[in-house]
Write a protein that holds these residues in place. Structure first.
Motif, PDB file in Angstrom:
ATOM      1  N   GLN A 180       0.834  -1.204   0.000  1.00  0.00           N
ATOM      2  CA  GLN A 180       0.000   0.000   0.000  1.00  0.00           C
ATOM      3  C   GLN A 180       0.869   1.255   0.000  1.00  0.00           C
ATOM      4  O   GLN A 180       0.568   2.226  -0.686  1.00  0.00           O
ATOM      5  N   ILE A 181       1.938   1.225   0.774  1.00  0.00           N
ATOM      6  CA  ILE A 181       2.842   2.369   0.834  1.00  0.00           C
ATOM      7  C   ILE A 181       3.501   2.580  -0.530  1.00  0.00           C
ATOM      8  O   ILE A 181       3.555   3.697  -1.036  1.00  0.00           O
ATOM      9  N   GLU A 201       5.355   1.941   9.600  1.00  0.00           N
ATOM     10  CA  GLU A 201       4.328   1.260   8.785  1.00  0.00           C
ATOM     11  C   GLU A 201       3.047   1.055   9.603  1.00  0.00           C
ATOM     12  O   GLU A 201       1.953   1.307   9.115  1.00  0.00           O
ATOM     13  N   ARG A 202       3.208   0.604  10.827  1.00  0.00           N
ATOM     14  CA  ARG A 202       2.068   0.331  11.699  1.00  0.00           C
ATOM     15  C   ARG A 202       1.275   1.603  11.997  1.00  0.00           C
ATOM     16  O   ARG A 202       0.059   1.600  12.029  1.00  0.00           O
ATOM     17  N   ASP A 203       2.002   2.699  12.205  1.00  0.00           N
ATOM     18  CA  ASP A 203       1.358   3.945  12.612  1.00  0.00           C
ATOM     19  C   ASP A 203       0.876   4.804  11.448  1.00  0.00           C
ATOM     20  O   ASP A 203       0.177   5.785  11.668  1.00  0.00           O
ATOM     21  N   SER A 204       1.249   4.448  10.226  1.00  0.00           N
ATOM     22  CA  SER A 204       0.853   5.241   9.059  1.00  0.00           C
ATOM     23  C   SER A 204      -0.597   4.967   8.719  1.00  0.00           C
ATOM     24  O   SER A 204      -0.987   3.831   8.482  1.00  0.00           O
ATOM     25  N   ARG A 205      -1.376   6.024   8.698  1.00  0.00           N
ATOM     26  CA  ARG A 205      -2.795   5.927   8.352  1.00  0.00           C
ATOM     27  C   ARG A 205      -3.107   6.978   7.304  1.00  0.00           C
ATOM     28  O   ARG A 205      -2.846   8.158   7.508  1.00  0.00           O
ATOM     29  N   TRP A 206      -3.709   6.536   6.186  1.00  0.00           N
ATOM     30  CA  TRP A 206      -4.091   7.485   5.148  1.00  0.00           C
ATOM     31  C   TRP A 206      -5.517   7.349   4.832  1.00  0.00           C
ATOM     32  O   TRP A 206      -6.147   6.435   4.713  1.00  0.00           O
ATOM     33  N   LYS A 217       6.331   9.756   0.333  1.00  0.00           N
ATOM     34  CA  LYS A 217       7.612  10.481   0.357  1.00  0.00           C
ATOM     35  C   LYS A 217       7.578  11.649   1.341  1.00  0.00           C
ATOM     36  O   LYS A 217       8.546  11.855   2.068  1.00  0.00           O
ATOM     37  N   GLY A 218       6.492  12.373   1.384  1.00  0.00           N
ATOM     38  CA  GLY A 218       6.391  13.487   2.326  1.00  0.00           C
ATOM     39  C   GLY A 218       6.439  13.027   3.759  1.00  0.00           C
ATOM     40  O   GLY A 218       7.117  13.624   4.598  1.00  0.00           O
ATOM     41  N   ARG A 219       5.741  11.955   4.031  1.00  0.00           N
ATOM     42  CA  ARG A 219       5.727  11.431   5.405  1.00  0.00           C
ATOM     43  C   ARG A 219       7.079  10.836   5.784  1.00  0.00           C
ATOM     44  O   ARG A 219       7.489  10.917   6.940  1.00  0.00           O
ATOM     45  N   ILE A 220       7.740  10.241   4.816  1.00  0.00           N
ATOM     46  CA  ILE A 220       9.077   9.694   5.072  1.00  0.00           C
ATOM     47  C   ILE A 220      10.042  10.822   5.396  1.00  0.00           C
ATOM     48  O   ILE A 220      10.846  10.716   6.325  1.00  0.00           O
ATOM     49  N   LYS A 221       9.950  11.914   4.648  1.00  0.00           N
ATOM     50  CA  LYS A 221      10.836  13.045   4.915  1.00  0.00           C
ATOM     51  C   LYS A 221      10.540  13.688   6.269  1.00  0.00           C
ATOM     52  O   LYS A 221      11.441  14.213   6.913  1.00  0.00           O
ATOM     53  N   GLU A 222       9.283  13.638   6.723  1.00  0.00           N
ATOM     54  CA  GLU A 222       8.955  14.140   8.062  1.00  0.00           C
ATOM     55  C   GLU A 222       9.649  13.292   9.122  1.00  0.00           C
ATOM     56  O   GLU A 222      10.153  13.808  10.115  1.00  0.00           O
ATOM     57  N   LYS A 223       9.650  11.992   8.918  1.00  0.00           N
ATOM     58  CA  LYS A 223      10.240  11.063   9.892  1.00  0.00           C
ATOM     59  C   LYS A 223      11.760  11.023   9.795  1.00  0.00           C
ATOM     60  O   LYS A 223      12.449  11.038  10.806  1.00  0.00           O
ATOM     61  N   TRP A 224      12.279  10.945   8.567  1.00  0.00           N
ATOM     62  CA  TRP A 224      13.713  10.833   8.329  1.00  0.00           C
ATOM     63  C   TRP A 224      14.152  11.983   7.436  1.00  0.00           C
ATOM     64  O   TRP A 224      14.357  11.816   6.233  1.00  0.00           O
ATOM     65  N   GLU A 234      19.027  -3.576  12.639  1.00  0.00           N
ATOM     66  CA  GLU A 234      17.935  -3.886  13.555  1.00  0.00           C
ATOM     67  C   GLU A 234      17.136  -2.636  13.920  1.00  0.00           C
ATOM     68  O   GLU A 234      15.915  -2.666  13.974  1.00  0.00           O
ATOM     69  N   ARG A 235      17.841  -1.547  14.183  1.00  0.00           N
ATOM     70  CA  ARG A 235      17.146  -0.312  14.541  1.00  0.00           C
ATOM     71  C   ARG A 235      16.310   0.202  13.373  1.00  0.00           C
ATOM     72  O   ARG A 235      15.179   0.655  13.562  1.00  0.00           O
ATOM     73  N   VAL A 236      16.860   0.135  12.179  1.00  0.00           N
ATOM     74  CA  VAL A 236      16.114   0.568  10.993  1.00  0.00           C
ATOM     75  C   VAL A 236      14.853  -0.272  10.846  1.00  0.00           C
ATOM     76  O   VAL A 236      13.768   0.257  10.592  1.00  0.00           O
ATOM     77  N   GLU A 237      14.962  -1.580  11.010  1.00  0.00           N
ATOM     78  CA  GLU A 237      13.794  -2.459  10.887  1.00  0.00           C
ATOM     79  C   GLU A 237      12.734  -2.110  11.923  1.00  0.00           C
ATOM     80  O   GLU A 237      11.549  -2.067  11.615  1.00  0.00           O
ATOM     81  N   GLU A 238      13.167  -1.854  13.168  1.00  0.00           N
ATOM     82  CA  GLU A 238      12.220  -1.479  14.220  1.00  0.00           C
ATOM     83  C   GLU A 238      11.504  -0.172  13.868  1.00  0.00           C
ATOM     84  O   GLU A 238      10.281  -0.067  14.012  1.00  0.00           O
ATOM     85  N   GLU A 239      12.271   0.816  13.403  1.00  0.00           N
ATOM     86  CA  GLU A 239      11.666   2.104  13.061  1.00  0.00           C
ATOM     87  C   GLU A 239      10.720   1.979  11.869  1.00  0.00           C
ATOM     88  O   GLU A 239       9.643   2.579  11.867  1.00  0.00           O
ATOM     89  N   LEU A 240      11.114   1.219  10.864  1.00  0.00           N
ATOM     90  CA  LEU A 240      10.243   1.043   9.694  1.00  0.00           C
ATOM     91  C   LEU A 240       8.955   0.321  10.067  1.00  0.00           C
ATOM     92  O   LEU A 240       7.874   0.712   9.630  1.00  0.00           O
ATOM     93  N   LYS A 241       9.064  -0.721  10.877  1.00  0.00           N
ATOM     94  CA  LYS A 241       7.856  -1.448  11.294  1.00  0.00           C
ATOM     95  C   LYS A 241       6.918  -0.535  12.074  1.00  0.00           C
ATOM     96  O   LYS A 241       5.707  -0.556  11.866  1.00  0.00           O
ATOM     97  N   ALA A 242       7.472   0.256  12.978  1.00  0.00           N
ATOM     98  CA  ALA A 242       6.646   1.182  13.758  1.00  0.00           C
ATOM     99  C   ALA A 242       6.008   2.222  12.840  1.00  0.00           C
ATOM    100  O   ALA A 242       4.822   2.536  12.980  1.00  0.00           O
TER     101      ALA A 242
END
Length: 67
Positions: A5-6, A62-67, A14-21, A52-60
């Motif tokens: 979906q992403i 993905e889980r928290d992204s709502r559109w 991309k905008g949300r990714i830039k907000e986070k990273w 491992e940290r990247v995977e944790e952040e990406l999973k979080a």
């Protein structure tokens, strides 16, 4: 939200990714083109995070992204 979906809404993501990273550039995001493994690698490179940290952040994210 799952990664398919992403990737399908990449222009919006991309905008949300830039907000986070914020250290990721527009050029980085253009090269990644919705590929999760490339995004993870670029985050790891830009921030010096462990895989491992990247995977944790990406999973979080993905889980928290709502559109």
């Amino acid at each position: 939200m799952n990664w398919d979906q992403i990737a399908g809404k990449w222009d919006q993501a991309k905008g949300r990714i830039k907000e986070k990273w914020g250290q990721l550039t527009d050029d980085d995001l253009a090269r990644i083109q919705g590929k999760r493994d490339q995004l993870a690698g670029r985050i790891q490179e830009r921030y010096g995070y462990t895989k491992e940290r990247v995977e944790e952040e990406l999973k979080a994210w993905e889980r928290d992204s709502r559109w």
